[in-house]
Design a protein around this motif. Structure first.
Motif, mmCIF file in Angstrom:
data_model
loop_
_atom_site.group_PDB
_atom_site.id
_atom_site.type_symbol
_atom_site.label_atom_id
_atom_site.label_comp_id
_atom_site.label_asym_id
_atom_site.label_seq_id
_atom_site.Cartn_x
_atom_site.Cartn_y
_atom_site.Cartn_z
ATOM 1 N N VAL A 61 -19.852 -30.035 14.893
ATOM 2 C CA VAL A 61 -20.398 -30.437 16.216
ATOM 3 C C VAL A 61 -19.380 -30.045 17.335
ATOM 4 C CG1 VAL A 61 -20.901 -32.747 15.178
ATOM 5 C CG2 VAL A 61 -18.769 -32.404 15.809
ATOM 6 N N ILE A 62 -19.833 -29.877 18.381
ATOM 7 C CA ILE A 62 -19.282 -29.434 19.490
ATOM 8 C C ILE A 62 -19.222 -30.168 20.928
ATOM 9 C CG2 ILE A 62 -20.041 -26.770 18.849
ATOM 10 C CD1 ILE A 62 -22.257 -26.860 20.891
ATOM 11 N N PRO A 63 -18.352 -29.820 21.886
ATOM 12 C CA PRO A 63 -18.196 -30.531 23.034
ATOM 13 C C PRO A 63 -19.626 -30.739 23.493
ATOM 14 C CG PRO A 63 -16.581 -29.319 22.773
ATOM 15 C CD PRO A 63 -17.305 -28.884 21.715
ATOM 16 N N ASP A 64 -20.046 -32.222 23.976
ATOM 17 C CA ASP A 64 -21.169 -32.167 24.668
ATOM 18 C C ASP A 64 -21.322 -33.299 25.801
ATOM 19 O OD1 ASP A 64 -21.329 -34.500 23.379
ATOM 20 O OD2 ASP A 64 -22.825 -34.007 22.127
ATOM 21 N N GLY A 65 -19.828 -34.124 25.894
ATOM 22 C CA GLY A 65 -19.803 -34.966 26.991
ATOM 23 C C GLY A 65 -20.551 -36.317 26.705
ATOM 24 N N CYS A 66 -21.148 -36.415 25.454
ATOM 25 C CA CYS A 66 -22.038 -37.352 25.278
ATOM 26 C C CYS A 66 -21.368 -38.622 24.221
ATOM 27 C CB CYS A 66 -23.284 -36.887 24.709
ATOM 28 S SG CYS A 66 -24.314 -36.001 25.952
ATOM 29 N N ILE A 67 -22.411 -39.621 23.947
ATOM 30 C CA ILE A 67 -21.871 -40.356 22.887
ATOM 31 C C ILE A 67 -23.142 -40.585 21.829
ATOM 32 C CG2 ILE A 67 -21.773 -42.900 22.181
ATOM 33 C CD1 ILE A 67 -19.373 -43.005 24.495
ATOM 34 N N ASP A 68 -23.051 -40.603 20.771
ATOM 35 C CA ASP A 68 -24.063 -40.520 19.899
ATOM 36 C C ASP A 68 -23.851 -41.739 18.926
ATOM 37 O OD1 ASP A 68 -25.384 -37.466 18.710
ATOM 38 O OD2 ASP A 68 -24.469 -37.945 20.582
ATOM 39 N N ILE A 69 -25.280 -42.549 18.582
ATOM 40 C CA ILE A 69 -24.956 -43.279 17.704
ATOM 41 C C ILE A 69 -25.765 -43.031 16.404
ATOM 42 C CG2 ILE A 69 -25.688 -45.835 16.935
ATOM 43 C CD1 ILE A 69 -25.565 -46.596 19.797
ATOM 44 N N LEU A 70 -25.131 -42.557 15.232
ATOM 45 C CA LEU A 70 -25.680 -41.677 14.061
ATOM 46 C C LEU A 70 -25.655 -42.670 12.895
ATOM 47 C CD1 LEU A 70 -26.667 -38.970 13.309
ATOM 48 C CD2 LEU A 70 -24.116 -38.520 12.789
ATOM 49 N N PHE A 71 -26.763 -42.732 12.315
ATOM 50 C CA PHE A 71 -27.060 -43.810 11.252
ATOM 51 C C PHE A 71 -27.365 -42.817 9.941
ATOM 52 C CE2 PHE A 71 -28.522 -45.833 14.723
ATOM 53 C CZ PHE A 71 -28.465 -47.321 14.674
ATOM 54 N N CYS A 72 -26.513 -43.059 8.852
ATOM 55 C CA CYS A 72 -26.890 -42.299 7.794
ATOM 56 C C CYS A 72 -27.651 -43.446 6.696
ATOM 57 C CB CYS A 72 -25.534 -42.147 6.783
ATOM 58 S SG CYS A 72 -25.761 -41.545 5.073
ATOM 59 N N CYS A 73 -29.068 -42.966 6.414
ATOM 60 C CA CYS A 73 -30.186 -43.467 5.695
ATOM 61 C C CYS A 73 -29.989 -43.417 4.482
ATOM 62 C CB CYS A 73 -31.343 -43.308 6.457
ATOM 63 S SG CYS A 73 -31.507 -43.347 8.186
ATOM 64 N N ASP A 74 -28.897 -43.939 3.736
ATOM 65 C CA ASP A 74 -28.586 -43.984 2.406
ATOM 66 C C ASP A 74 -28.715 -45.613 2.112
ATOM 67 O OD1 ASP A 74 -27.812 -44.382 -0.287
ATOM 68 O OD2 ASP A 74 -25.978 -43.489 -0.042
#
Length: 274
Positions: free
Chosen positions: A57-70
């Motif tokens: 992953v690289i700098p983007d100035g954002c926030i992510d909410i990431l779900f692993c669908c296991d």
């Protein structure tokens, strides 16, 4: 020249190329919130079976909410922007659903302010009380668009306030940075806002987590990356001129600083993956 509306933050979202390059499939959808005029990038991808290498992953100035669908061991994390390329380990063969948003979009009801999320990854359940129930429903749903609907109903309405509580100096400065594609100095921002550079820097560090200079560099890098990977009519020279780099060496150094790769290498990897 670029169409400024197309590159406006309401139409553009920073990229994470390896989510597209090193996955079985990748889909995304942008949505505009009419109440606070913010834009969210919803995306979904599936890791290849047997894929053992980490994703960068690289700098983007954002926030992510990431779900692993296991369904057996699901996870949901709130991920702040990194400041340089970083490897993350994702589960081979599993699907991931994510939401990306810019820092001007307030998250008033999270237990951790955006300024403290830089280079951090925090479980969603630590951030909001509905995290566990919402995560379970999103993970158990398999349709991308239905996941988006669930997110908006169960999480988006809980954490994204209808208003924007950022100080007016931050809102104004962020808009100027986005509209200039990162080509604005802290002195120019200070002149336009009427505040000192010291005060402006302090406000950015308190509200965004990094200095306006570094944030502007990340924005410029991301706009350049967008032109390189998404607008194939532009040459390296066009990217240099449009984004205010001194020369090709300056562009390459910034790509190495944030992405750990040259523009040419990133472009070739993207073509090969497609």
């Amino acid at each position: 020249m670029l169409d400024i509306q197309r590159m406006n933050p309401n139409y553009f979202h920073p990229l994470q190329p390896e989510f597209e390059m090193n996955t079985r499939y990748y889909v995304e959808q942008k949505e505009r919130n009419r109440e606070n005029q913010s834009t969210f990038l919803f995306y979904q991808f599936k890791m290849n079976e047997g894929f053992a290498n980490p994703i960068s992953v690289i700098p983007d100035g954002c926030i992510d909410i990431l779900f692993c669908c296991d369904e057996q061991q699901p996870t949901a994390n709130v991920c702040g922007s990194v400041l340089q390329s970083k490897s993350i380990n994702l589960k081979a063969g599993y699907e991931y659903f994510g939401v990306r948003f810019l820092p001007k979009q307030e998250t008033q009801n999270l237990n951790c302010p955006m300024s403290e999320m830089i280079e951090r990854e925090v479980p969603l359940t630590d951030m909001i009380s509905t995290g566990a129930a919402a995560s379970e429903k999103i993970v158990n749903e398999h349709d991308f668009h239905k996941r988006i609907k669930l997110f908006k109903q169960m999480i988006g309405s809980a954490i994204f306030a209808s208003g924007n509580s950022s100080p007016s100096i931050i809102k104004y400065s962020l808009n100027k940075i986005y509209l200039s594609k990162g080509n604005i100095t802290i002195n120019q921002l200070a002149d336009e806002t009427g505040y000192s550079t010291r005060y402006l820097r302090k406000q950015f560090e308190e509200n965004i987590g990094i200095s306006p200079k570094l944030f502007s560099q990340i924005v410029r890098f991301q706009y350049s990356l967008y032109m390189l990977l998404k607008d194939h009519d532009y040459s390296i020279k066009d990217i240099i001129v449009e984004n205010g780099y001194y020369d090709q060496a300056h562009l390459i150094n910034e790509f190495k600083k944030f992405g750990n790769l040259t523009p040419n290498t990133i472009s070739k990897r993207m073509v090969i993956s497609i």
